[in-house]
Enzyme design. Sequence first.
Site, PDB file in Angstrom:
ATOM      1  N   GLN A  43      -8.329 -13.054   4.787  1.00  0.00           N
ATOM      2  CA  GLN A  43      -7.824 -13.315   3.447  1.00  0.00           C
ATOM      3  C   GLN A  43      -7.754 -14.802   3.101  1.00  0.00           C
ATOM      4  OE1 GLN A  43      -4.532 -10.264   4.327  1.00  0.00           O
ATOM      5  NE2 GLN A  43      -4.729 -10.135   2.114  1.00  0.00           N
ATOM      6  N   HIS A 146      -6.380  -7.920  12.388  1.00  0.00           N
ATOM      7  CA  HIS A 146      -5.883  -7.671  11.024  1.00  0.00           C
ATOM      8  C   HIS A 146      -7.081  -7.282  10.149  1.00  0.00           C
ATOM      9  CE1 HIS A 146      -2.656  -8.849   7.876  1.00  0.00           C
ATOM     10  NE2 HIS A 146      -3.644  -8.286   7.203  1.00  0.00           N
ATOM     11  N   ASN A 190      -2.296  -5.098  13.155  1.00  0.00           N
ATOM     12  CA  ASN A 190      -1.489  -5.157  11.949  1.00  0.00           C
ATOM     13  C   ASN A 190      -1.663  -3.878  11.130  1.00  0.00           C
ATOM     14  OD1 ASN A 190       0.085  -6.993  10.004  1.00  0.00           O
ATOM     15  ND2 ASN A 190      -1.573  -6.242   8.694  1.00  0.00           N
ATOM     16  N   GLU A 191      -0.552  -3.255  10.763  1.00  0.00           N
ATOM     17  CA  GLU A 191      -0.545  -2.078   9.884  1.00  0.00           C
ATOM     18  C   GLU A 191      -1.547  -0.992  10.312  1.00  0.00           C
ATOM     19  OE1 GLU A 191      -0.530  -2.997   5.714  1.00  0.00           O
ATOM     20  OE2 GLU A 191       1.391  -4.031   5.891  1.00  0.00           O
ATOM     21  N   GLU A 395       6.242  -9.148   7.474  1.00  0.00           N
ATOM     22  CA  GLU A 395       5.745  -9.392   6.117  1.00  0.00           C
ATOM     23  C   GLU A 395       6.721  -8.827   5.105  1.00  0.00           C
ATOM     24  OE1 GLU A 395       1.866  -7.971   4.973  1.00  0.00           O
ATOM     25  OE2 GLU A 395       0.967  -8.624   6.856  1.00  0.00           O
TER      26      GLU A 395
HETATM   27  C1  NOJ Z   1      -0.105  -5.945   4.016  1.00  0.00           C
HETATM   28  C2  NOJ Z   1      -1.232  -6.619   4.724  1.00  0.00           C
HETATM   29  O1  NOJ Z   1      -0.928  -6.910   6.049  1.00  0.00           O
HETATM   30  C3  NOJ Z   1      -1.796  -7.815   3.990  1.00  0.00           C
HETATM   31  O2  NOJ Z   1      -3.115  -7.952   4.412  1.00  0.00           O
HETATM   32  C4  NOJ Z   1      -1.694  -7.620   2.496  1.00  0.00           C
HETATM   33  O3  NOJ Z   1      -2.315  -8.628   1.790  1.00  0.00           O
HETATM   34  C5  NOJ Z   1      -0.235  -7.544   2.119  1.00  0.00           C
HETATM   35  N1  NOJ Z   1       0.422  -6.474   2.843  1.00  0.00           N
HETATM   36  C6  NOJ Z   1       0.020  -7.343   0.625  1.00  0.00           C
HETATM   37  O4  NOJ Z   1      -0.591  -6.189   0.179  1.00  0.00           O
END
Ligand code: NOJ
Length: 492
Positions: A43, A146, A190-191, A395
């Site tokens: 990102q 990620h 991540n997530e 986050e």
């Molecule tokens: C979750 C993610 O980890 C990140 O990549 C994303 O930009 C943000 N939340 C906001 O949506």
Amino acid sequence: MLRFYRFIFCATLLYVGSADDAKLNNKKFPKNFLFGASTSAFQIEGAWNLDGKTESTCDRAFSKQPSIVIDGSNATVACDSYHKYKEDVAILRDLGVDHYKFSLAWTRILPTGYANEINEAGVKYYKNLIRELKINQIQPMVVIYHNDLPQSLQDKGGFLSPLFPEWFANYSRVCFELFGDDVSYWLTINEPFEVCATASNSGPFVDGIDTYICALRLLTAHAAAWHVYDKEFRNKQKGKVAMALNGEWMEPASNSTEDINAAETRMQFIWGSFAHPLYYGDWPEIMKTRIAMRSKLEGFNQSRLPELTQEQINYIKGTNDFFAMNHYTTILVKAIEEPEISSPNSTADIGVFTYQRDDWLSSSLSWLKYVPWGMRKLLNWLKDEYFSPNIIITENGWADSTGQLDDDVRENYIKEYLSNTRDAMDEDGVNVMAYSVWSLMDNFEWISGYTAKFGMAYVDFNSPNRTRTRKNSSFYFEKVCKTHCLVEKCED
Ligand code: NOJ
């Protein structure tokens, strides 16, 4: 009369987007509480094919098919952090943060995806970033994965390949070896829930079947990396390793037992699909029951949810050294009739109805509403469910479409979400150790491109310099980092 309505309208707007200082928690955060900011490689870095980096699934999906991105943009340059990381660290230093959560791009370090060939230029980039952070007394909190899988590994089956855990463990070993002396907090994946929910963007993927195979692969991959760290690095490097889970707080739509159960079911599917195996070794009971029941009615001779062997249970259980969570918003959950039986569908497996209230303030993203009290309820639920873990909020943040410097809503969001965090620590005994704002600066928000701006710093994407300018929220957050206090003056 008109004036009266206007007053009500304005009062509602004020209520949902502004923080009343008198209602904020006025106790200082503990001295050892860590404040930070977060980003991710794809990102912000750009330089997608420079200095030996090869193609990732994100490069393939987002940069080569601009049609899937709302504004037709791509991340080939993004914030250009590959060249401007010193400017990023300068902002972090001025903010006075304790840590910076960022991710490593797998294909910058291992161009083939495998650990056979290490790209020195990529390693140098992360070494330089880490050195710059350390010079400024900022701890790196490093995410190993990620969203940006090597395209070469995707072509070999990606998360669905039984070899995925081995590829990931080998990559993780390289990361621990190269950077581990300077890293106390590692986040493996991540997530993971979102990773599996969006995996169809990168290749063939059947919802409701591959979703759960993917979950098992990611859990096994995480556990494999954890075991590598535990056996080969922990004694010397003394760091901690966790998965960064994510989800909303699920508020029951009413006090009825049905809605309460529906909300709990969704909590178990979203948080529990990863946290339950990490803490108990196995899938949540409700996931097992519902997916088995629907699989049978759909004509399968066994559940679409893979059954874990005792060996898998032992391997995965206990591999989360802390509870890392990304949290942004709340949804309401209502019980419904059992969804119709047809082809496998992971949403139907949960079998509830979700919505948000119209009078909750909306961000520039439809899913993200301003609901600070959800943070406290979620923290309490995690505490009760997973044996009072040490929690790091990895986050939390707010998006607008303008990137405006007078970003009062973001400032209030941070204030109120932190106030609820402090309440949870103080009044409910939840062990929260750290908090990171998403994000340090505006960046490429996946399919929303540059239309959703999460930054505490504005980035001018029209300028080749990608000039960064701090927004007002960053000055408030700087005060919080420095004083550990959310209001003008805190009790000690
Ligand atoms: C979750 C993610 O980890 C990140 O990549 C994303 O930009 C943000 N939340 C906001 O949506």
